[in-house]
Structures are given as C-alpha cells and as structure tokens.
Scaffold this active site. Structure first.
Site, mmCIF file in Angstrom:
data_model
loop_
_atom_site.group_PDB
_atom_site.id
_atom_site.type_symbol
_atom_site.label_atom_id
_atom_site.label_comp_id
_atom_site.label_asym_id
_atom_site.label_seq_id
_atom_site.Cartn_x
_atom_site.Cartn_y
_atom_site.Cartn_z
ATOM 1 C CG HIS A 59 65.529 37.499 79.115
ATOM 2 N ND1 HIS A 59 65.887 38.661 79.721
ATOM 3 C CD2 HIS A 59 65.464 36.584 80.095
ATOM 4 C CE1 HIS A 59 66.048 38.456 81.004
ATOM 5 N NE2 HIS A 59 65.794 37.208 81.250
ATOM 6 C CB CYS B 107 53.191 22.681 81.327
ATOM 7 S SG CYS B 107 53.795 23.316 82.887
HETATM 8 C C1 PEP Z 1 59.105 23.985 83.819
HETATM 9 O O1 PEP Z 1 59.916 24.242 84.703
HETATM 10 O O2 PEP Z 1 58.960 22.856 83.311
HETATM 11 C C2 PEP Z 1 58.249 25.047 83.260
HETATM 12 C C3 PEP Z 1 57.294 24.789 82.407
HETATM 13 O O3 PEP Z 1 58.515 26.316 83.654
HETATM 14 P P1 PEP Z 1 59.714 27.191 83.045
HETATM 15 O O4 PEP Z 1 60.311 26.389 81.914
HETATM 16 O O5 PEP Z 1 59.107 28.460 82.611
HETATM 17 O O6 PEP Z 1 60.613 27.298 84.222
#
Ligand code: PEP
Ligand code: MG
Length: 747
Positions: A364, A677
């Site tokens: 976190h 993303c």
């Molecule tokens: C991912 O898994 O690429 C993502 C953007 O989500 P997180 O990093 O929050 O799991």
C-alpha cells in the site's frame, strides 16, 4: 571467571566501563578490553574482530594471537569460524576448532596452537558489528554460563562500537555511520532524488550499557515493563471492536509483555551487570538474529511483534519518544523499515524520496508513493541500521539504488542525472499540448492512472487526455474503516470536478490478492493472487459494489460516467456486473436522483481466458482495458510481487505480443474500444511496441506521459511493426534486441 558467577561478570563489566571511560585512544581501549576479557575468562586468547565494511571482518585487537596480525588479518563474511559466527549471527563453541566445519587456518595469527574456540556475534539491533572470540589451548567446550557471560560482554562491546569508543588515529576503525555506502534494493517508484535522511522511527541511543546497581536497574526494568503492560492493555481495550488483525498483534504484545522467559532473561542480564536498556537490547538483538534465520511466516511475524514491543520498552526506559525532537529537513528522504499508507499520506508531497527496508512493489505504501510520484526504493537491506537522521542521501528509484553519505564523485554523477531528467521534463513540457501523432500519421490517446485526489493536478501538468484508470480501492486502503457512501459521493464528485470534463474511468474495487483492506476479515487463501479478489468479491458480496455504484452515479450528477470492472475472467462475470449497474440505475431513478448523461461500462482484460471469450462478449462489452500487470503475471505464471521472477519474462516476448495482437484483432472485429493500463504502458519502448501492435490508448503514470509521447512523435509504427514481424519470423524469443537496434539506427 571460570565459575561464571554473576559477581565475577559484574566485576568484568565494571572494569570494561573503566576502560571505556579512560582517555585512551580507540586502539588502546580495544587492546585493554581483550586483555581484561582473557584475564577474567581464564583463556589464553581473546580477540575482537570488527567489520571494516559490510563484507569484511578485521582483527582489531587480540590478547594471545600474534600482535602483528592485528589489522592485517581479514576475513570475508562467512569465511572461517569467525566469518560464520558473523554470517549466521550464531555462537560457535567447539573444543576442537581445527576440525570444526568452516575452520580456516590463518598462519599469521599463530592460532593453530589453540584448540577450543568460542565465538559470539557482536551486534546491535540487527546490525552486525563484529565477532568476539576467546580461545584456549586445552580442548574443552565452554560452559553455558561462560557463553552467557561472553554474550553479555559482546553486548557491551556492541554498544561501545556504536558509541564510537574504538574510533581513532592509526589503524583503529573509522567511525560507524560516516562512511559512504551504496545499498541496493528494488524499484518501487521511478525517479531520482537528493536530500537528507528523515528516520520515520529514530534510533534509540543507549549511553549507559553497564550499571553498578543491579537492584536499581531491576526496579527500572519492572517499572518500565509495568508501564508497557498498562499501555498494551489500554490499546487492547480501545481496539476491542476494531480490526481483527490488529487485535491479534496486540494480543501477541500482551503475551510477550507478560512472558516470564523474556523477563527472566533480562533480569539475568541485569544481574550480570548490564543496564536495563542494554538488557532489553540484548534480547532484542537476539530476536532479530533469529528472525533472519526462520522461514516460517507466522514465527517471523511474532518475532517482529517482539521487536516492536522491545522498541516501545526502550523508548520508555530512555525517555526517547518516537519523536526525537529533530526537525524535518527541507529535503527529507524518508527512511523506514516499513510504513503504512495513511502515515505516508500524512507526510504527503513534502517528501523528496522514500527508502524502505522491507516494503514491496505492490504494498500500500508503494501505491501511495506512486500516486504521489515520490521516488521509492524498497527491499533495501540494512538501510535503517546504516542511516542516521540528517545523513546526505541520494535515491535512484530507476535502478533501485541508494547512495548514503555519497562521496563527491557519486554526488557529481548523480546531480548530472537529476539535471538531465530536469532538462527532459522541460522538453516534455514543450510537447504537452501536442496531439500524439506518429510519423506515419497514427493518432494515440495518452491518459493517466490515478487513485487519490492528490493525483488529479497531474492531469493538467502532464497533458494527459483523461484518466484511463482510477483505482478506487486506494481510498479504501488508506483508511481504518470502510468509507461511507456519502464520503464516496463527495470524493468521486471532486474527482470529476477536477477532471474538467475529461473522461475518467472509475475501476470498481479491486481488493484481495496483494490489496487487503485493513478492516475486512482476512481470508486465509493458499494463493491469493488466484483467489477471491476483485470482481469475484464484488459479485459474491454485492453490498459494497452496490454502494460504490450508487456513489458513482450520484457523484456524476448528470455528467458522463465511465465504470470498469476489474479481473473479469469470463463473459458471465461481466454480464452479472453489468446487470448490477442497470439495477442500480433503475433504483436511483426511482429515488429521484439525476442519472448520468452517458454511461459506459467496460471490463479489464487481466486473465488470458478473456482474450479467448466468445466474440459476443467483445460485441457486448462497452470497452476493454488490458491490465498488463496481472495479464503478464498469469500469462507467464510469474508472480508480479516476487522479486525472483517478476522481471524474468519480457513484455516484448513474442508470445505476449501475439496475445496482444489477438486482443487487438478481436476488438477491431466488434469495434470495441481498447486501451492498455498496466505499468508497461508507461515504459517508452514497451509503449511503442504496444502501439505498433495496434493499441491506440495507453494509460500510465503521469510522469511517463512526456517520455512516451516524445518517443511516439519520433516513430513510424508501420516500420516498427515490420521490424517486429521480421524478428518473430526469425524465431526470436523477444523482439527487444531488434527494436533496440532499429531505434539506435533512427537516432
Ligand atoms: C494491471 O493489473 O495491469 C492493473 C492496471 O491493475 P493493478 O495493477 O491495479 O492490479
Ligand atoms: Mg490488475
């Protein structure tokens, strides 16, 4: 002291204290100490080895070995019996040293004449400082009492080392915490920063390791322990209705605070002449050494609890609170073993950098550091023992390197790097408002990832066209209790206000796996990353999801709204979640709330399975965003949190690019908007290749938008696509070498 009585022990400590109080230079003190110990223990030899640097032990004083070997004999960590004592923080007691495992003969010392060997680690609060050794000619094992007595002495030597008692001219040691050190950790958040150390938990300094009045020390210990117990009971009372995990920790504190064994050992230490503080530290050091050795996670946690409790006790005894009275420097670099996200948010953007001894990429704290764009290095072994408040420090978050008290050449090189980055930032600012169009006329949309209100100002400064991923769980993670719906309405409303009409993709709660809410019942899963997380929790326990959907609709208050569901592994999950949205809309309509002007509902593609879902899914879903961090972890079966494997497989591996290609094709058939993303979207070379594979929207950290845009503007994607195809046809595992060669040619 062959009979090992407590009074003998106290007498020796008394003499040590005199040696310490003398005006002697550091070397003379060391010599005196070895002489006193050998004399008192009735051994022919006593030697003190101290660390010259983190890997090299040096014989610094001896009674009984060849005097010429002092400052000449050096051992690497783990080398010979002495090196093994240091490496494993373990006592070695053998009647027959030459036959013991690991023995290494050092002719210059003349030690072959000595058969028995007793080596004790000299350490303070987990910091390895050296080794104290006694040896004798006759083949005997030292008694438990003698071992104990020498451990007490080792503790005093550790304190004296820490206090700089052996520092001096000539061959004597240079002071601790003054040399320049380079520490390697892992990248938590990229960026370079220079500043001064701010210890989140300042070190406790013990100036009086030896005491003459054991009764008074016992009293002090008992009073402090009583105060500690009362404090723990109070904390327990206050947390009765709170988080279960915290309760468990407090229960463990109470257990230790009432532990007879712990008390008895400290009482014995005091009876042998240690002050109450030194007795607490001795036990704490030993617990820390054990912590290094045990693999069992539960046991490690309990030892960490004991460590924490010992710190509290030390603070009571020394009167040194966690607030050392020091002033936060103007350019603070926070150094801590670990830190909670809430505490980190309190420091906010005042921090220039963060170095954690533990921490992890997905912790976190790392998430918050990333949101605040503060360079962060995690897993930096020894940083809390090496660093002192106010030390000059340089943090290289790109490489995961920390320079503590750097020398001039490092400072110059590092400042050049910072200046280059600043130049680059200026260049990026000049292209901020330009559209991202490649040389062959392909237009891309660069958007940013966010999760806190603090992120939103970056929308303008980075030139991001919108927020491609708003991680809503961050607001849940940084609190001690579940946020209320009204709080969420206000927060999401403020996010939309700050976006000034730019599109914001709100991802519903993505908890579970590495993101565990402090106030939710922990689930004991053998494999949390593959477990009950994200949309799986949302669908099984829809209460929170409904509340969040309502909050989003109310926050939009007639404005366009975009909602994205995380971790969808098959079409049905999306359809069920979509049905929840429709039901919530209907309910809100009936309640008289204004509905969003437009509503887009999409899914994250984070499991390979979704790439192969029926085409109908691609027709139905409003949009898709590839969560590359998770997708890669499942595609290569390599835990994104595990330092050993997380960098093992290249994003530009042809298998992964083929998967991306497939997703692009399937979306194209249905006309489904697609973005990417994961972290790779913010890495210029990776982003370029993703664009070449057909991705047109990339969502990344705001700081990455400049570098990614700058490279895209200078590139021809058709040409790059051909380079990638050729490399694939040649049978290469990763297209990276071919892409790098092509890029080099371009520049
Ligand atoms: C991912 O898994 O690429 C993502 C953007 O989500 P997180 O990093 O929050 O799991
Ligand atoms: Mg993910």
């Amino acid at each position: 002291m062959a009979d090992g009585t407590e009074s003998e022990s106290r007498k020796l400590l008394g003499r040590l204290r005199e040696a310490m109080a003398s005006d002697d230079a550091g070397q003379a003190r060391l010599d005196k100490i070895t002489h006193l110990i050998a004399d008192s223990m009735g051994t022919e030899v006593c030697s003190i080895y101290l660390f010259r640097d983190s890997e090299t032990l040096e014989l610094c004083a001896t009674e009984g070995l060849q005097p010429e070997s002092v400052h000449q004999t050096r051992l690497r960590m783990g080398e010979g019996l002495v090196g093994r004592v240091a490496k494993y923080s373990k006592v070695i007691n053998t009647p027959d040293a030459p036959s013991a495992k690991g023995f290494r003969y050092m002719p210059e010392t003349g030690e072959e004449r000595f058969s028995s060997f007793l080596g004790i680690p000299v350490q303070r609060l987990g910091e390895k400082l050296g080794v104290l050794v006694v040896q004798s000619r006759d083949a005997r094992e030292f008694s438990a009492d003698e071992v104990y007595a020498l451990e007490v002495v080792a503790m005093v030597v550790a304190e004296m080392t820490e206090l700089g008692a052996f520092v001096g001219e000539g061959a004597a040691l240079s002071p601790l915490h003054q040399q320049s050190v380079l520490l390697r950790g892992g990248t938590g958040q990229e960026g370079a920063a220079e500043g001064h150390v701010w210890l989140h938990e300042p070190r406790v300094v013990v100036t009086n390791p030896i005491a003459d009045d054991p009764h008074r020390e016992l009293e002090r210990l008992n009073e402090a322990v009583e105060e500690l117990r009362v404090g723990v009971d109070k904390m327990l009372e206050m947390s009765q209705n709170g988080d279960k995990e915290q309760l468990q920790v407090l229960e463990a504190y109470r257990m230790f605070a009432n532990s007879k064994g712990w008390m008895r050992r400290m009482e014995e230490d005091i009876a042998r002449g240690l002050s109450a503080e030194a007795a607490v530290e001795k036990e704490q050091s030993q617990a820390r050494a054990r912590m290094e050795q045990v693999n069992d996670a539960y046991l490690r946690e309990r030892l960490a609890d004991l460590d924490d409790l010992s710190n509290r006790l030390l603070r009571i005894l020394t009167g040194q609170g966690s607030n050392s009275g020091a002033e936060l420097p103007a350019d603070p670099i926070l150094v801590a073993r670990n830190i909670g996200p809430g505490e980190l948010l309190e420091y906010g953007r005042s921090l220039k950098g963060i170095v954690l001894e533990e921490g992890s990429v997905g912790s976190h704290a790392a998430i918050v550091a990333r949101a605040l764009a503060i360079p962060l290095v995690v897993h930096t072994a020894r940083i809390t023992t090496e660093a002192l408040n106010g030390d000059h420090i340089m943090v290289d978050g790109d490489q995961g390197i920390v320079h503590l008290r750097p020398d001039d050449t490092v400072v110059t090189a590092f400042r050049d790097k910072i200046a280059m980055q600043a130049d680059a930032q200026e260049r990026y600012a000049s292209i901020r408002d330009r559209k991202t169009v490649t040389l062959d006329g392909k237009e891309l949309s660069l958007v940013m990832n966010a999760g806190l209100m603090a992120d939103l100002p970056s929308l303008d400064s980075s030139g991001a066209e919108g927020v491609g991923l708003f991680r809503t769980e961050l607001q849940f993670l940084v609190r001690n209790q579940m946020p209320k719906r009204s709080e969420l309405v206000s927060l999401y409303g403020r996010v939309l206000d700050a976006a000034h009409g730019k599109r914001v993709v709100f991802r519903t709660l993505d908890i579970g796996s590495d993101k565990v809410l402090p106030y939710m019942k922990p689930t004991d899963e053998p494999n949390p990353a593959l477990g009950w997380r994200a949309i799986r929790v949302g669908l099984d326990k829809p209460g929170v999801m409904r509340m969040q959907l309502q909050a989003l609709i109310r926050a939009a208050n007639g404005r366009p709204l975009t909602i994205m569901f995380p971790f969808v592994a098959q079409a049905e999950e999306y359809h069920m979640a979509r049905a929840e949205v429709d039901k919530t809309i209907e309910r809100e309509r009936k309640l008289g709330h204004v509905l969003p002007e437009t509503l887009e509902v999409g899914a994250m593609l984070e499991t390979p399975s979704l790439a192969f879902a029926p085409q109908k899914f691609f027709d139905d879903v409003g949009f898709l965003s590839v969560g590359g961090n998770d997708l890669k972890q499942f595609f290569f079966a390599a835990d994104r949190e595990n330092e050993r494997v997380r960098r093992r497989y290249d994003t530009l591996n042809v298998s992964f690019l083929s998967l991306i290609e497939r997703i692009v094709e399937r979306c194209a058939i249905s006309g489904t908007p697609l973005s990417f993303c994961g972290e790779d979207a913010g890495r210029p070379i990776e982003a370029l290749c993703l664009a070449a594979m057909g991705i047109r929207t990339l969502s990344m950290r705001p700081a990455s938008i400049g570098p990614v845009k700058s490279l895209l503007l200078r590139s021809n994607l058709d040409e790059l696509r051909k380079i990638i195809s050729d490399a694939r046809h040649r049978g290469e595992q990763s297209v990276r070498p071919a892409v790098m060669a092509w890029l080099k040619q371009q520049s």
